[in-house]
Structures are given as C-alpha cells and as structure tokens.
Design a protein around this motif. Structure first.
Motif, PDB file in Angstrom:
ATOM      1  N   VAL A  17       8.814   5.888 -12.182  1.00 31.89           N
ATOM      2  CA  VAL A  17       7.776   5.587 -11.197  1.00 31.89           C
ATOM      3  C   VAL A  17       7.932   4.162 -10.682  1.00 31.89           C
ATOM      4  N   GLN A  18       8.243   3.231 -11.586  1.00 28.16           N
ATOM      5  CA  GLN A  18       8.438   1.835 -11.186  1.00 28.16           C
ATOM      6  C   GLN A  18       9.618   1.705 -10.225  1.00 28.16           C
TER       7      GLN A  18
ATOM      8  N   VAL B  73       1.875  -2.664  -7.027  1.00 32.30           N
ATOM      9  CA  VAL B  73       3.031  -3.248  -6.341  1.00 32.30           C
ATOM     10  C   VAL B  73       2.614  -4.566  -5.710  1.00 32.30           C
ATOM     11  N   GLU B  74       3.407  -5.611  -5.942  1.00 30.57           N
ATOM     12  CA  GLU B  74       3.163  -6.914  -5.331  1.00 30.57           C
ATOM     13  C   GLU B  74       4.412  -7.349  -4.580  1.00 30.57           C
TER      14      GLU B  74
ATOM     15  N   PHE C  33      11.031   2.163  -2.565  1.00 26.73           N
ATOM     16  CA  PHE C  33      10.264   2.392  -1.347  1.00 26.73           C
ATOM     17  C   PHE C  33       9.940   1.066  -0.664  1.00 26.73           C
ATOM     18  N   ALA C  34       9.490   0.083  -1.448  1.00 29.03           N
ATOM     19  CA  ALA C  34       9.132  -1.216  -0.884  1.00 29.03           C
ATOM     20  C   ALA C  34      10.345  -1.902  -0.264  1.00 29.03           C
ATOM     21  N   SER C  35      11.482  -1.839  -0.952  1.00 25.12           N
ATOM     22  CA  SER C  35      12.702  -2.464  -0.445  1.00 25.12           C
ATOM     23  C   SER C  35      13.122  -1.847   0.887  1.00 25.12           C
ATOM     24  N   THR C  36      13.022  -0.523   0.969  1.00 30.34           N
ATOM     25  CA  THR C  36      13.387   0.166   2.210  1.00 30.34           C
ATOM     26  C   THR C  36      12.463  -0.235   3.352  1.00 30.34           C
TER      27      THR C  36
ATOM     28  N   ASP D  99       0.831  -1.210   0.000  1.00 25.99           N
ATOM     29  CA  ASP D  99       0.000   0.000   0.000  1.00 25.99           C
ATOM     30  C   ASP D  99       0.865   1.259   0.000  1.00 25.99           C
ATOM     31  N   GLY D 100       1.809   1.294   0.920  1.00 23.89           N
ATOM     32  CA  GLY D 100       2.639   2.494   1.053  1.00 23.89           C
ATOM     33  C   GLY D 100       3.489   2.774  -0.170  1.00 23.89           C
ATOM     34  N   SER D 101       4.071   1.738  -0.741  1.00 26.97           N
ATOM     35  CA  SER D 101       4.944   1.942  -1.898  1.00 26.97           C
ATOM     36  C   SER D 101       4.149   2.310  -3.149  1.00 26.97           C
TER      37      SER D 101
END
Length: 418
Positions: free
Chosen positions: A76-77, A110-111, A83-86, A56-58
């Motif tokens: 954007v990708q 994002v999955e 963001f997700a990795s962090t 959700d956040g990423s």
C-alpha cells in the motif's frame, strides 16, 4: 517684492520634489519587499495547491489497495508513493514523497514536501521556503458493507439491548452518528462483524460487546441508494385490505395497507407492491411468502409489522426498478416511523432493506434472515431489542438476486479523513 516671493516659492517647490525623492528612496526597499512577498506567495500557494491535490489523490488511490486480498502495508505504501510520483511528473513538479500506513486504523497518510527557492524574497534574506501538503485516507475495511445507520446527529443510530446479537461475520457494520453513543450494545448484547465503524463513539457494557473493536471517527457515509428512483404509484388496487383466508396477490397499489391474520397463507406474485398510507401487517399465525417481490412503503402509517407467530419468506426482485431491494421506504415518508420484525420464523429476507426515513426494529426470539444468501440493511436507525439475533449473510455469488450498487461486494470505500 513680487519677484522675491516667486523665487522663494520656486525654491520650496524644488525642495518638495527633493523630499519626495528622499521619501521614495527610503520606502522603495519596503515596497519591493511587499511586491516580492505578493508574487512569491502566489507562486508558493499555487505549488501547495498542486501538492495537496497530489497528496489527496495518492492517499485515496493507495487506500483502495486495501480491497485486495493480498494487500500488505508495504504494498500500500509503495502504491501511494508511485501514484504521487507519477502525478508530480504530470504536473512538472518536484518534491519529496513520504507515505505511511496504519493497518489497525486502515489509513494511508501521504505528505509531499519541497524546499522552494523564492524569486524575489531571497533578495531580502528569505532564500528558501518549505512547501508541503498532507492527506490521510481511511478505508472501511476490506469487506462488503451490509449495515449503514444513516442518522448522523442523534445517539444510538445502531442500538442493541437485552442479549441481542447482530451477526455480520463477512461484512461491515457502519454507524453515521457523530454522537458519543452513536453505536451502542447494552445489557449483554453483541455485534460481531468483519469490520465495525462509527462516525462518533460507542457504548458497551462488557469487553467483548464488539468483535472486532470498532474504528472510531469514521467519515460519514452518504446514502448509497439516494439516487435509486422509487417505483411509480398507480391507482388503488384495494383499500384497507383485510385478509383472513389463504390467497394469492398480484402487484399493485394497496391504499390503506394490507392486514393479514387468522392463519391465512398469502403468496405474492413477482412484482412491486405499493403500500400507500397504510401498513403491511401480518399477525395471528399468518404466512407471507413471495419470490422476486419488492415492497414499497409510501406515506404516513406505511410500515411493516411482522408479529411473533408469523412465517415470513421473501426474496427481492431479480430485475426492474427494485432489483435487489426487498423493502423500499419512500424518502418523503414521515421520519422515524418504526418497521418491526418480531416473527420467530423469518428465515429468508433476501435482498436490501432500504428504510432511509425510518427505524428497523428486530425483536424476534429466533434468528432472523439466517437462511438468506444475503441481507443488507440501510436505515435511518437500526435497533435490536429483547434478545433477537439478526444474521446478515454475504453469500452474494450463491444467488441470482443482484446487489444494489453502493452496498454489498465492492462497496468498500476510501474517504479522506477529517
């Protein structure tokens, strides 16, 4: 005889205990399996909840990248994946991240996936379980928002007919209606905007009724001005005031409204004008003008009516409780009251027209608001009929009239899709 009976009962008791042990021996694997499922389910559920928060956040963070003028699908990708990795590192989790961008729909998906080894269930053949979470965020284009139709349940929240035109070339037009015809352009009407979005569907009777084609199934926008407090209502400055000669008015509470007619030229001094239980009615060739004025409509019958032969020139306050708001309808006023702008000389309506309970109807034969630096409409319904042209400029930097937070520049918002 008694000793024999006692011996028999003793043997039965020993046999019963043995039977219990046999039953326990048979049931133990099933009991362990159930306990393992419960424990592993809790662990996997916790991991999935964490993944959902990351997804959700990423997705939301990456969707906001569309605001940047140099945004690209690849950029954007990468933003989503970074963001997700962090976030995964912060949560001390591991997972595979996949981000996709749909530039046409302005969405980011994002999955986050991980193959988790079970703690107990592996003893019974379930070694690995796939845990995943997915989120899609949609952004309302890269432009400012200059029209929001707030009505969610009825059709034609934004409605044009009979050659009407809505020109919003630098900003976005948004209908909250979830109905199939929530946004409608009929009888050769046309909407042209930077971005067009409908929570439901659209109706059109020609191929170019909407330019560009609307994005459908958009998330419903909450009222961006819902927290903006109304001005205070004082004692009556006048009751059912009728003006037929040129005059200058001062801010105050006008109970029963004001009616201006017979060619009178009325100038409003800067400040807030309250129309309590009565209209602001301009007709008969009259003129209404004022700089840095806010018009507040409160109660039954408190609406604006600018007839065709009038001249209107108004700009919103630069500061104070109605800074940036030209028209403000009280949220407790009766629903669906109609505010009409029919004036063929209403070139300047600078500010935000905020009518959360009512309908703004444009019915002029000449362009409305075309010489305003900016005009923003937030209304329950917004309708254009009988061939008018409403021009919504977005030249925010060319005026010192502020734009209320939530609309105008920077109002582009990312939302998690349904």
């Amino acid at each position: 005889m008694d000793r024999t009976l006692t011996a028999v009962i003793g043997r039965l008791r020993r046999d019963e205990r043995g039977g219990v042990l046999v039953v326990l021996g048979v049931a133990l694997p099933a009991l362990l399996m159930a306990a393992g499922v419960v424990i592993d389910y809790g662990t996997l559920s916790e991991q999935r909840t964490a993944f959902q928060a990351v997804a959700d956040g990423s997705a939301l963070a990456a969707a906001r990248e569309f605001r940047l003028a140099n945004a690209t699908p690849t950029g954007v990708q990468l933003a989503a994946e970074k963001f997700a990795s962090t976030q995964l590192k912060t949560l001390d989790k591991t997972g595979t991240i996949a981000a996709t961008v749909d530039l046409r729909k302005m969405t980011v998906t994002v999955e986050v996936t991980n193959v988790a080894r079970t703690n107990i269930m592996h003893m019974f053949g379930s070694d690995n379980v796939t845990v995943s979470a997915r989120a899609t965020a949609r952004v309302l284009g890269t432009s400012s928002i200059c029209v929001i139709g707030l009505e969610t349940k009825k059709k034609e929240t934004i409605h044009l007919e009979m050659n009407a035109k809505l020109e919003a070339l630098e900003c976005a037009v948004y209908s909250n209606s979830s109905q199939p015809h929530g946004l409608a352009a009929k009888q050769n009407s046309q909407v042209r905007a930077r971005f067009i979005c409908s929570a439901g569907g659209v109706y059109k009777d020609k191929f170019d009724s909407f330019q560009p084609s609307p994005t459908l199934d958009c998330p419903i926008l909450t009222d961006p001005l819902a927290s903006r407090p109304p001005p205070s209502i004082g004692g009556c400055s006048a009751n059912a005031l009728s003006i037929t000669k040129s005059t200058i008015l001062s801010p105050g509470t006008y109970c029963g409204g004001i009616r201006i007619s017979k060619g009178a030229v009325v100038t409003l001094n800067p400040g807030v004008y309250v129309f309590k239980d009565g209209p602001l009615d301009v007709s008969g060739g009259a003129t209404l003008k004022g700089a840095n004025v806010g018009l507040y409509f409160n109660g039954k019958g408190s609406v604006l009516r600018f007839e065709a032969d009038t001249k209107i020139d108004l700009t919103a306050p630069q500061s104070g409780v109605l800074a940036g708001i030209l028209f403000y309808e009280d949220r407790t006023s009766p629903a669906n009251q109609i505010h009409r702008i029919l004036s063929n000389d209403a070139k300047v309506l600078l500010g935000t027209l905020y009518l959360p309970q009512g309908e703004l109807n444009i019915g002029a034969n000449k362009p409305v608001a075309a010489e305003s630096a900016y005009t923003i409409v937030v209304a329950r319904r917004f309708t254009l009929s009988a061939g008018p042209t409403m021009v919504l400029n977005a030249k925010y930097s060319s005026t010192n009239i502020p734009v209320p937070e939530g609309v105008g520049p920077g109002s582009t918002a990312a939302h998690l899709a349904k």
